[in-house]
Design an enzyme around this catalytic site. Structure first.
Site, PDB file in Angstrom:
ATOM      1  N   GLU A 117       0.853  -1.193   0.000  1.00  0.00           N
ATOM      2  CA  GLU A 117       0.000   0.000   0.000  1.00  0.00           C
ATOM      3  C   GLU A 117       0.878   1.228   0.000  1.00  0.00           C
ATOM      4  O   GLU A 117       2.058   1.163   0.374  1.00  0.00           O
ATOM      5  CB  GLU A 117      -0.917   0.011   1.236  1.00  0.00           C
ATOM      6  CG  GLU A 117      -2.197  -0.786   1.019  1.00  0.00           C
ATOM      7  CD  GLU A 117      -3.155  -0.703   2.200  1.00  0.00           C
ATOM      8  OE1 GLU A 117      -2.812  -0.100   3.235  1.00  0.00           O
ATOM      9  OE2 GLU A 117      -4.252  -1.268   2.083  1.00  0.00           O
ATOM     10  N   HIS A 236     -10.410  10.756   3.506  1.00  0.00           N
ATOM     11  CA  HIS A 236     -10.090   9.983   2.298  1.00  0.00           C
ATOM     12  C   HIS A 236     -10.488  10.824   1.098  1.00  0.00           C
ATOM     13  O   HIS A 236     -11.608  11.337   1.045  1.00  0.00           O
ATOM     14  CB  HIS A 236     -10.844   8.652   2.301  1.00  0.00           C
ATOM     15  CG  HIS A 236     -10.261   7.662   1.350  1.00  0.00           C
ATOM     16  ND1 HIS A 236     -10.371   7.805  -0.013  1.00  0.00           N
ATOM     17  CD2 HIS A 236      -9.534   6.549   1.557  1.00  0.00           C
ATOM     18  CE1 HIS A 236      -9.734   6.799  -0.599  1.00  0.00           C
ATOM     19  NE2 HIS A 236      -9.213   6.020   0.335  1.00  0.00           N
ATOM     20  N   ARG A 281      -2.567  11.140   0.967  1.00  0.00           N
ATOM     21  CA  ARG A 281      -4.017  11.334   1.091  1.00  0.00           C
ATOM     22  C   ARG A 281      -4.415  12.764   1.428  1.00  0.00           C
ATOM     23  O   ARG A 281      -5.346  13.313   0.837  1.00  0.00           O
ATOM     24  CB  ARG A 281      -4.532  10.451   2.230  1.00  0.00           C
ATOM     25  CG  ARG A 281      -5.213   9.230   1.728  1.00  0.00           C
ATOM     26  CD  ARG A 281      -5.732   8.380   2.848  1.00  0.00           C
ATOM     27  NE  ARG A 281      -5.800   7.021   2.327  1.00  0.00           N
ATOM     28  CZ  ARG A 281      -6.164   5.962   3.008  1.00  0.00           C
ATOM     29  NH1 ARG A 281      -6.499   6.073   4.261  1.00  0.00           N
ATOM     30  NH2 ARG A 281      -6.191   4.778   2.453  1.00  0.00           N
ATOM     31  N   HIS A 340     -12.549   9.726   7.402  1.00  0.00           N
ATOM     32  CA  HIS A 340     -12.303   8.297   7.268  1.00  0.00           C
ATOM     33  C   HIS A 340     -11.763   7.673   8.554  1.00  0.00           C
ATOM     34  O   HIS A 340     -12.141   6.580   8.928  1.00  0.00           O
ATOM     35  CB  HIS A 340     -11.300   8.100   6.126  1.00  0.00           C
ATOM     36  CG  HIS A 340     -11.028   6.674   5.782  1.00  0.00           C
ATOM     37  ND1 HIS A 340     -12.037   5.779   5.490  1.00  0.00           N
ATOM     38  CD2 HIS A 340      -9.853   5.986   5.671  1.00  0.00           C
ATOM     39  CE1 HIS A 340     -11.497   4.592   5.206  1.00  0.00           C
ATOM     40  NE2 HIS A 340     -10.186   4.687   5.330  1.00  0.00           N
ATOM     41  N   ARG A 375      -2.323   8.732  10.051  1.00  0.00           N
ATOM     42  CA  ARG A 375      -2.229   7.271  10.145  1.00  0.00           C
ATOM     43  C   ARG A 375      -1.615   6.690   8.883  1.00  0.00           C
ATOM     44  O   ARG A 375      -2.003   7.035   7.766  1.00  0.00           O
ATOM     45  CB  ARG A 375      -3.630   6.700  10.325  1.00  0.00           C
ATOM     46  CG  ARG A 375      -3.697   5.193  10.246  1.00  0.00           C
ATOM     47  CD  ARG A 375      -5.133   4.741  10.157  1.00  0.00           C
ATOM     48  NE  ARG A 375      -5.719   5.057   8.884  1.00  0.00           N
ATOM     49  CZ  ARG A 375      -6.449   4.208   8.144  1.00  0.00           C
ATOM     50  NH1 ARG A 375      -6.680   2.995   8.581  1.00  0.00           N
ATOM     51  NH2 ARG A 375      -6.948   4.570   6.995  1.00  0.00           N
TER      52      ARG A 375
END
Ligand SMILES: Cc1cc2nc3c(=O)[nH]c(=O)nc-3n(C[C@H](O)[C@H](O)[C@H](O)COP(=O)(O)OP(=O)(O)OC[C@H]3O[C@@H](n4cnc5c(N)ncnc54)[C@H](O)[C@@H]3O)c2cc1C
Length: 512
Positions: A117, A236, A281, A340, A375
């Site tokens: 990811e 997000h 993000r 998110h 995060r």
């Protein structure tokens, strides 16, 4: 509530996502009560997790490399010792989940299959059933809990408030007030574990279940607990935005992997407006939000990059698009940013202990210091699992205390639908992707009069006060009036008592 007979004195766990279910299983054979607002395992974010759990298990990986990526994402505010402990515990918690029946995807040689990811330097995303990791975890843990004789499950039961010794905020926990079918009852206990998840549903646009309004966090705040990093919310950038669905239902995710396959962000003219759609993000979220704010529509265009391959590569996303009349092979997908993940929460130590004796937390409601200002993808399921194991071990070491509790005279507040709609609207504009002092102060002015009687307004208020305190931009928190990073940033913490004292201060200059 006759269902509570004989349960006094047992640890009470609130919430049945990964964190709550695993805490109950790890406490066995010690008896405990698992309280959950919906059917067991049904309402949380856990069952919706697609990507997986970040764990350093590949041969070319190590907890030290995982730690380095976590610290980089956290943008200077992670607690490095906590992050080192949690990343190192990853392989052991995967073994524990397997022992409880979770079937992770495996390579032909039997080793765990690991995916890649964004912002991870190695392949380390352990997954199940392809992109249904959360559903498989909840399936297995739910079945294990139902088969575990030491756990009493109370479904359709809501934690209304926490009771402290003599009613003093910050004093030892002596019980909980639970609500079932509109009836309230007190249950005496000296140990409560909050596993109530995040607060994305306080924002108008969210990928979270609509029950994620921070009600557990509100109960902790009213009990006098210290909360931390509240201003850090991860948005997000590409939630599926279909007109009519924004006000009362979660927005479905259009995964980053679609951009990873070459899909681009375009507006209604067909023009691209970002140099790289694969930026972090928060950077992409801000660009999309600004473009929407300038009056444009924003779409994710996978027609050239994927076309007919879309269906095969992303069957779940394709199905969600088609449900809303969009064929991603031939049509651009309308998207917008959505709340998110909440990096902040109830501040806890390595054992999951909060500042209130007897009150523990794990999962998204807890603030361990792992995430800092942002995060790293797939670190949240890891944190929930490691936290659950630690809390259960800590409670297991404690001697059970005699407990008695009575229902207090005052009726504790619940989120009221009318106020919730106002809170969502207020938070979307004041505490969303872009923030500034004037907007946050106006939100404080709106929320403060409602906060004593409404949990959603209380948590929105504390988040806005924390965002006002952070006069810089970092991670998930962006202030248009303070776009730079401060040289010596520290973590923010707040209690309800401190918030009340601040609201009396004239320099806060509340807007009406
Ligand atoms: C769409 C989506 C995809 C995601 N994908 C990933 C991923 O791939 N990897 C990853 O690491 N993270 C992912 N996340 C984040 C991750 O899923 C969550 O952080 C994690 O599951 C939180 O687990 P939890 O047990 O703390 O809370 P949850 O799973 O949210 O459970 C909360 C529980 O508390 C209950 N509850 C709440 N309030 C009360 C109350 N007052 N009384 C009684 N019960 C209450 C709820 O009903 C629920 O049972 C994703 C999140 C979303 C929304």
């Amino acid at each position: 509530m006759s269902a509570l007979d004989g349960l006094a004195g047992q640890p009470v766990i609130v919430g049945s996502g990964l964190a709550g279910l695993l805490t109950a299983l790890e406490l066995a054979p010690r008896r405990c009560v698992l309280v959950t607002r919906a059917p067991l395992g049904a309402e949380g974010s856990s069952g919706w997790a697609q990507g997986g759990i970040a764990v350093a298990v590949a041969e070319d990986d190590s907890p030290a490399l995982h730690l380095a990526d976590t610290l980089a994402a956290g943008d200077g505010l992670c607690d490095a010792a906590v992050a080192a402990r949690i990343t190192a515990a990853g392989p052991a918690v995967i073994d524990i989940l397997v022992r409880h029946g979770v079937r992770f995807d495996r390579a032909p040689d039997g080793k765990l299959a690991v995916g890649l990811e964004a912002a991870h330097a190695r392949r380390r995303i352990v997954h199940a059933a392809g992109d249904a990791t959360g559903a498989e975890i909840v399936r297995a843990l739910r079945a294990a809990v139902l088969a575990c004789p030491s756990v009493t499950v109370l479904e359709h039961t809501r934690l209304s408030s926490l009771l402290t010794e003599a009613g003093f905020p910050g004093a030892r926990i002596v019980g909980v007030v639970l609500e079932q079918d509109g009836r309230r009852a007190a249950l005496a206990t000296g140990q409560v574990v909050l596993a109530t998840g995040g607060l994305g549903a306080l924002f108008r646009d969210t990928t979270n279940p609509m029950g994620a309004t921070g009600s557990g966090l509100a109960a902790a705040a009213r009990a006098g607990a210290r909360l931390g990093d509240l201003e850090f919310v991860q948005f997000h950038p590409t939630a599926l935005a279909v007109p009519g669905s924004v006000a009362d239902a979660p927005l479905r995710l259009v995964s980053e992997a679609v951009r990873g396959e070459g899909a681009t962000l375009i507006d209604e003219t067909g023009a691209r407006f970002m140099e790289s759609e694969l930026a972090p993000r928060d950077v992409v979220s801000r660009a999309v939000w600004r473009h929407l704010g300038a009056g444009h529509a924003v779409f994710l265009d996978a027609r050239t990059a994927l076309g007919d391959r879309f269906e095969r590569r992303f069957p779940g996303i394709a199905a969600r698009c088609r449900e809303r009349g969009i064929d991603p092979a031939t049509m651009p997908i309308p998207v917008r940013p959505a709340a998110h993940y909440h990096m902040g929460g109830l501040m806890v130590d390595a054992d999951g202990r909060s500042s209130v004796p007897g009150l523990y937390a794990c999962g998204e409601v807890a603030c361990t210091g792992l995430h800092g200002a942002n995060r790293l993808a797939s670190n949240s399921l890891l944190e929930a699992a490691v936290g659950a194991v630690a809390v259960a071990a800590a409670i297991g070491r404690e001697v059970a205390r005699e407990a008695s509790a009575e229902l207090p005279a005052g009726v504790p507040p619940a989120a009221r639908p009318s106020t919730l709609a106002l809170v969502r609207q207020t938070m979307a504009y004041a505490a969303g992707v872009l923030r500034d002092q004037a907007g946050l102060e106006a939100a404080v002015g709106t929320l403060a009069p409602l906060a004593d009687a409404d949990d959603a307004a209380l948590i929105g208020l504390l988040l806005c006060l924390s965002a006002l305190d952070r006069r810089e931009s970092r991670g998930g928190h962006y202030r248009t009036d303070h776009p730079g990073r401060a040289a010596n940033a520290v973590r923010t913490t707040i209690t309800l008592g401190e918030a009340r004292a601040r609201l009396l201060r004239p320099e806060l200059r509340l807007a009406s």
